[in-house]
Each structure stands twice: as structure tokens, then as C-alpha cells.
Design a protein around this motif. Structure first.
Motif, short mmCIF file in Angstrom:
data_model
loop_
_atom_site.label_atom_id
_atom_site.label_comp_id
_atom_site.label_asym_id
_atom_site.label_seq_id
_atom_site.Cartn_x
_atom_site.Cartn_y
_atom_site.Cartn_z
N GLY A 2 55.69 53.21 8.81
CA GLY A 2 54.31 52.79 8.52
C GLY A 2 54.16 52.14 7.16
O GLY A 2 53.35 51.22 6.99
N VAL A 3 54.94 52.58 6.19
CA VAL A 3 54.88 52.00 4.84
C VAL A 3 55.64 50.67 4.78
O VAL A 3 55.19 49.72 4.15
CB VAL A 3 55.45 53.00 3.80
CG1 VAL A 3 55.67 52.33 2.46
CG2 VAL A 3 54.53 54.20 3.68
N ALA A 4 56.78 50.59 5.45
CA ALA A 4 57.68 49.43 5.29
C ALA A 4 57.36 48.27 6.23
O ALA A 4 57.73 47.13 5.93
CB ALA A 4 59.12 49.87 5.52
N SER A 37 62.14 40.66 14.16
CA SER A 37 60.98 40.41 13.31
C SER A 37 60.86 41.48 12.23
O SER A 37 60.65 41.19 11.05
CB SER A 37 59.71 40.36 14.15
OG SER A 37 58.58 40.15 13.33
N VAL A 38 61.00 42.74 12.63
CA VAL A 38 60.91 43.84 11.68
C VAL A 38 62.06 43.78 10.68
O VAL A 38 61.87 43.89 9.47
CB VAL A 38 60.88 45.20 12.41
CG1 VAL A 38 61.03 46.35 11.43
CG2 VAL A 38 59.59 45.34 13.20
N ALA A 39 63.28 43.56 11.17
CA ALA A 39 64.46 43.52 10.30
C ALA A 39 64.38 42.39 9.29
O ALA A 39 64.85 42.51 8.16
CB ALA A 39 65.73 43.38 11.14
N ALA A 40 63.74 41.29 9.67
CA ALA A 40 63.61 40.14 8.76
C ALA A 40 62.50 40.35 7.75
O ALA A 40 62.29 39.51 6.88
CB ALA A 40 63.36 38.88 9.57
N GLY A 41 61.79 41.47 7.85
CA GLY A 41 60.70 41.75 6.91
C GLY A 41 59.40 41.06 7.28
O GLY A 41 58.47 41.00 6.49
N HIS A 42 59.31 40.54 8.50
CA HIS A 42 58.10 39.84 8.94
C HIS A 42 57.06 40.77 9.52
O HIS A 42 55.98 40.32 9.88
CB HIS A 42 58.45 38.77 9.98
CG HIS A 42 59.37 37.72 9.46
ND1 HIS A 42 60.26 37.05 10.27
CD2 HIS A 42 59.57 37.23 8.21
CE1 HIS A 42 60.95 36.20 9.55
NE2 HIS A 42 60.56 36.29 8.30
N GLY A 43 57.38 42.03 9.66
CA GLY A 43 56.46 42.95 10.28
C GLY A 43 56.50 42.83 11.78
O GLY A 43 57.45 42.28 12.35
#
Length: 134
Positions: A32-34, A58-64
Motif C-alpha cells: 500500500g505504501v510502495a 507496471s508495478v515492478a517498473a514503479g508505475h503503480g
């Protein structure tokens, strides 16, 4: 699968987690934070790709992630830890009763953990697993 990158993003050694409530709670809060939630597909008039691989990427790339995608990515990480995860159809009640399925939530359990409701895909969802069947 990009779940190694996701666990790096969460700053958690997923392989070291126990299959218990404390680990599930820690994992849910870290996610939830990251991982920011977004509805970019609404603004760009494009349909998000509703697959596990696309969600993890998408999550791994930091795009949420968009709402379904966040829960799909979390389910993959929880399964890697050793939890049993069922993906369940749900309806949001933002504006009162809803007549159609527009969301998914997760039922997370294990041999030693009673089923818990987890939702990392809604901005107003609880930040800790909720015990089911109480």
C-alpha cells in the motif's frame, strides 16, 4: 514473472516471510505504501491490460497499478510467500448499493491462517487483512 522486482520495490525479502498473519499484514502495508493506484486508462481512453504479467510489469517498473492490477500483483506475491489466494468478484459501494461487479478483492488463507479479506486495489480499503467467517 516480475515478482522479484516487485519484492525489491516493496523492500521486503519475500522468500524470508512466514505464512502467518504478521507477514500478510506487513506485506499488505508495504504494498500500500510502495504502489500508487491510478486510473490512467480513464484519462487516456485506453483499456488497461487485465493480465498478471502486465500488472506485475507496471508495478515492478514503479508505475503503480490500476485497481484490478494492484490486486493481481499482490496475489502473485502472496502466493510466492506460500499463501492460498482466491481472486473474488466484488462491487464497490462508493455511491451506495451497486448492481454490478466492478472490482476484485482477495481471500487469503493458509493451512494455519483463517481466510482474510485483502484489498490493495481500492484507495479506501482497510490497510490490514480482515478476518472472514467470524
Amino acid at each position: 514473472m516480475d515478482d522479484d522486482a516487485v519484492s525489491t520495490l516493496l523492500d521486503i525479502d519475500v522468500d524470508a516471510l512466514e505464512v502467518d498473519l504478521d507477514s500478510l499484514t506487513h506485506l499488505q502495508r508495504a504494498f500500500g505504501v510502495a504502489v500508487p493506484l491510478h486510473d490512467l486508462h480513464v484519462h487516456t481512453a485506453t483499456a488497461p491490460e487485465p493480465t498478471l504479467d502486465a500488472s506485475l510489469a507496471s508495478v515492478a517498473a514503479g508505475h503503480g497499478a490500476w485497481r484490478f492490477g494492484a490486486n493481481l500483483a499482490f496475489a502473485a506475491i502472496a502466493r510466492r510467500v506460500g499463501f492460498d489466494v482466491a481472486i473474488c468478484a466484488a462491487a464497490t459501494l462508493d455511491d451506495g448499493p451497486n448492481e454490478y461487479v466492478d472490482h476484485i478483492v482477495l481471500e487469503v488463507s493458509s493451512a494455519t491462517l483463517a481466510p482474510r479479506l485483502v484489498d490493495v486495489g481500492h484507495p479506501r480499503a482497510p490497510t490490514s487483512p480482515i478476518e472472514l467467517n467470524t
